[in-house]
Design a protein around this motif. Sequence first.
Motif, PDB file in Angstrom:
ATOM      1  N   PRO A 296     -50.281   3.567 -34.755  1.00 27.16           N
ATOM      2  CA  PRO A 296     -49.884   4.745 -35.535  1.00 27.16           C
ATOM      3  C   PRO A 296     -49.166   4.298 -36.811  1.00 27.16           C
ATOM      4  CG  PRO A 296     -48.926   4.784 -33.305  1.00 27.16           C
ATOM      5  CD  PRO A 296     -49.628   3.479 -33.470  1.00 27.16           C
ATOM      6  N   ALA A 297     -49.294   5.106 -37.859  1.00 26.54           N
ATOM      7  CA  ALA A 297     -48.624   4.783 -39.117  1.00 26.54           C
ATOM      8  C   ALA A 297     -47.109   4.783 -38.912  1.00 26.54           C
ATOM      9  CB  ALA A 297     -49.015   5.800 -40.186  1.00 26.54           C
ATOM     10  N   ARG A 298     -46.440   3.830 -39.539  1.00 25.23           N
ATOM     11  CA  ARG A 298     -44.983   3.759 -39.472  1.00 25.23           C
ATOM     12  C   ARG A 298     -44.479   2.942 -40.651  1.00 25.23           C
ATOM     13  NH1 ARG A 298     -43.405  -0.665 -34.806  1.00 25.23           N
ATOM     14  NH2 ARG A 298     -44.578  -2.389 -35.688  1.00 25.23           N
ATOM     15  N   THR A 299     -43.223   3.112 -40.973  1.00 22.55           N
ATOM     16  CA  THR A 299     -42.590   2.332 -42.026  1.00 22.55           C
ATOM     17  C   THR A 299     -41.803   1.214 -41.375  1.00 22.55           C
ATOM     18  OG1 THR A 299     -42.404   4.285 -43.417  1.00 22.55           O
ATOM     19  CG2 THR A 299     -40.977   2.428 -43.958  1.00 22.55           C
ATOM     20  N   THR A 300     -42.047  -0.012 -41.822  1.00 22.87           N
ATOM     21  CA  THR A 300     -41.360  -1.163 -41.236  1.00 22.87           C
ATOM     22  C   THR A 300     -40.872  -2.117 -42.316  1.00 22.87           C
ATOM     23  OG1 THR A 300     -43.378  -2.504 -41.072  1.00 22.87           O
ATOM     24  CG2 THR A 300     -42.834  -1.132 -39.164  1.00 22.87           C
ATOM     25  N   ARG A 301     -39.930  -2.932 -41.912  1.00 22.56           N
ATOM     26  CA  ARG A 301     -39.509  -4.076 -42.732  1.00 22.56           C
ATOM     27  C   ARG A 301     -39.207  -5.213 -41.771  1.00 22.56           C
ATOM     28  NH1 ARG A 301     -40.806  -6.186 -46.980  1.00 22.56           N
ATOM     29  NH2 ARG A 301     -40.350  -4.331 -48.183  1.00 22.56           N
ATOM     30  N   HIS A 302     -40.011  -6.264 -41.868  1.00 19.66           N
ATOM     31  CA  HIS A 302     -39.796  -7.479 -41.080  1.00 19.66           C
ATOM     32  C   HIS A 302     -38.983  -8.458 -41.920  1.00 19.66           C
ATOM     33  CE1 HIS A 302     -43.332  -5.801 -39.060  1.00 19.66           C
ATOM     34  NE2 HIS A 302     -43.025  -6.566 -38.021  1.00 19.66           N
ATOM     35  N   VAL A 303     -37.915  -8.982 -41.360  1.00 17.31           N
ATOM     36  CA  VAL A 303     -37.110  -9.998 -42.023  1.00 17.31           C
ATOM     37  C   VAL A 303     -37.236 -11.271 -41.187  1.00 17.31           C
ATOM     38  CG1 VAL A 303     -34.824 -10.658 -42.826  1.00 17.31           C
ATOM     39  CG2 VAL A 303     -35.525  -8.247 -42.899  1.00 17.31           C
ATOM     40  N   CYS A 304     -37.868 -12.282 -41.752  1.00 16.68           N
ATOM     41  CA  CYS A 304     -38.090 -13.547 -41.049  1.00 16.68           C
ATOM     42  C   CYS A 304     -37.121 -14.597 -41.582  1.00 16.68           C
ATOM     43  CB  CYS A 304     -39.519 -14.025 -41.251  1.00 16.68           C
ATOM     44  SG  CYS A 304     -40.741 -12.893 -40.577  1.00 16.68           S
ATOM     45  N   SER A 305     -36.555 -15.362 -40.672  1.00 13.95           N
ATOM     46  CA  SER A 305     -35.647 -16.431 -41.082  1.00 13.95           C
ATOM     47  C   SER A 305     -35.751 -17.587 -40.100  1.00 13.95           C
ATOM     48  CB  SER A 305     -34.208 -15.922 -41.162  1.00 13.95           C
ATOM     49  OG  SER A 305     -33.742 -15.597 -39.872  1.00 13.95           O
ATOM     50  N   ASN A 306     -34.938 -18.600 -40.332  1.00 16.64           N
ATOM     51  CA  ASN A 306     -34.900 -19.780 -39.469  1.00 16.64           C
ATOM     52  C   ASN A 306     -36.301 -20.351 -39.255  1.00 16.64           C
ATOM     53  OD1 ASN A 306     -32.313 -18.798 -39.346  1.00 16.64           O
ATOM     54  ND2 ASN A 306     -32.287 -18.491 -37.149  1.00 16.64           N
TER      55      ASN A 306
ATOM     56  N   GLY B 179     -38.227   2.761 -39.270  1.00 12.81           N
ATOM     57  CA  GLY B 179     -37.781   4.145 -39.329  1.00 12.81           C
ATOM     58  C   GLY B 179     -36.355   4.329 -38.851  1.00 12.81           C
ATOM     59  N   ASP B 180     -36.164   5.286 -37.941  1.00 17.63           N
ATOM     60  CA  ASP B 180     -34.839   5.606 -37.422  1.00 17.63           C
ATOM     61  C   ASP B 180     -34.488   4.816 -36.162  1.00 17.63           C
ATOM     62  OD1 ASP B 180     -34.416   7.465 -39.434  1.00 17.63           O
ATOM     63  OD2 ASP B 180     -35.384   9.068 -38.295  1.00 17.63           O
ATOM     64  N   ALA B 181     -35.398   4.007 -35.678  1.00 14.91           N
ATOM     65  CA  ALA B 181     -35.145   3.252 -34.445  1.00 14.91           C
ATOM     66  C   ALA B 181     -34.158   2.116 -34.706  1.00 14.91           C
ATOM     67  CB  ALA B 181     -36.449   2.679 -33.898  1.00 14.91           C
ATOM     68  N   ALA B 182     -33.495   1.697 -33.643  1.00 14.94           N
ATOM     69  CA  ALA B 182     -32.575   0.555 -33.748  1.00 14.94           C
ATOM     70  C   ALA B 182     -33.366  -0.704 -34.089  1.00 14.94           C
ATOM     71  CB  ALA B 182     -31.833   0.363 -32.430  1.00 14.94           C
ATOM     72  N   PRO B 183     -32.785  -1.603 -34.877  1.00  7.05           N
ATOM     73  CA  PRO B 183     -33.484  -2.857 -35.199  1.00  7.05           C
ATOM     74  C   PRO B 183     -33.797  -3.639 -33.923  1.00  7.05           C
ATOM     75  CG  PRO B 183     -31.489  -2.628 -36.519  1.00  7.05           C
ATOM     76  CD  PRO B 183     -31.473  -1.534 -35.502  1.00  7.05           C
ATOM     77  N   ARG B 184     -34.908  -4.378 -33.962  1.00 10.31           N
ATOM     78  CA  ARG B 184     -35.298  -5.245 -32.851  1.00 10.31           C
ATOM     79  C   ARG B 184     -35.285  -6.681 -33.339  1.00 10.31           C
ATOM     80  NH1 ARG B 184     -40.739  -2.590 -30.987  1.00 10.31           N
ATOM     81  NH2 ARG B 184     -40.619  -1.451 -32.919  1.00 10.31           N
ATOM     82  N   VAL B 185     -34.831  -7.558 -32.475  1.00 14.60           N
ATOM     83  CA  VAL B 185     -34.742  -8.977 -32.812  1.00 14.60           C
ATOM     84  C   VAL B 185     -35.688  -9.739 -31.895  1.00 14.60           C
ATOM     85  CG1 VAL B 185     -33.234 -10.991 -32.927  1.00 14.60           C
ATOM     86  CG2 VAL B 185     -32.352  -8.727 -33.559  1.00 14.60           C
ATOM     87  N   GLY B 186     -36.464 -10.611 -32.478  1.00 12.43           N
ATOM     88  CA  GLY B 186     -37.388 -11.421 -31.699  1.00 12.43           C
ATOM     89  C   GLY B 186     -37.688 -12.711 -32.425  1.00 12.43           C
TER      90      GLY B 186
END
Length: 133
Positions: free
Chosen positions: A70-80, A102-109
């Motif tokens: 489904p369409a969604r707005t995201t921003r992936h921040v890659c580091s390390n 969007g309004d969801a809590a950030p996820r870390v992986g």
Amino acid sequence: MSQPLCAEAVRAIEHDCARLVARYANRNDAADWEAVAALYAPDGRMARPSAPDDWIVGREAILAAFAARPARTTRHVCSNVEITVLDADTALGESAMLLFTGDAAPRVGSFLDRFVRTGEGWRFAERRGTMTF
């Protein structure tokens, strides 16, 4: 037996593979699924962080999997981002990922990658995501 790579060649491979990680995040955030799929080797495989043991194999299947989302707005921040060069045509990588959506809590992986040099340049042979929290 192949000759060891010089430091300059190792740095160039590290740079190219790290750039591939960044390009993947940016093309993903732009919902440019064809460009995302093109970053994989033709027989490359992907496992999303939410399903790290559920492999999607081949560019066409990867493209279909992204296009079905489904369409969604995201921003992936890659580091390390850490690249380990194995030889002139293969490398491994590990990177941390923070996903804002969007309004969801950030996820870390994180992602564990295997890169391969193709006629098109460096591509993902394998990209396996996992969720940390």
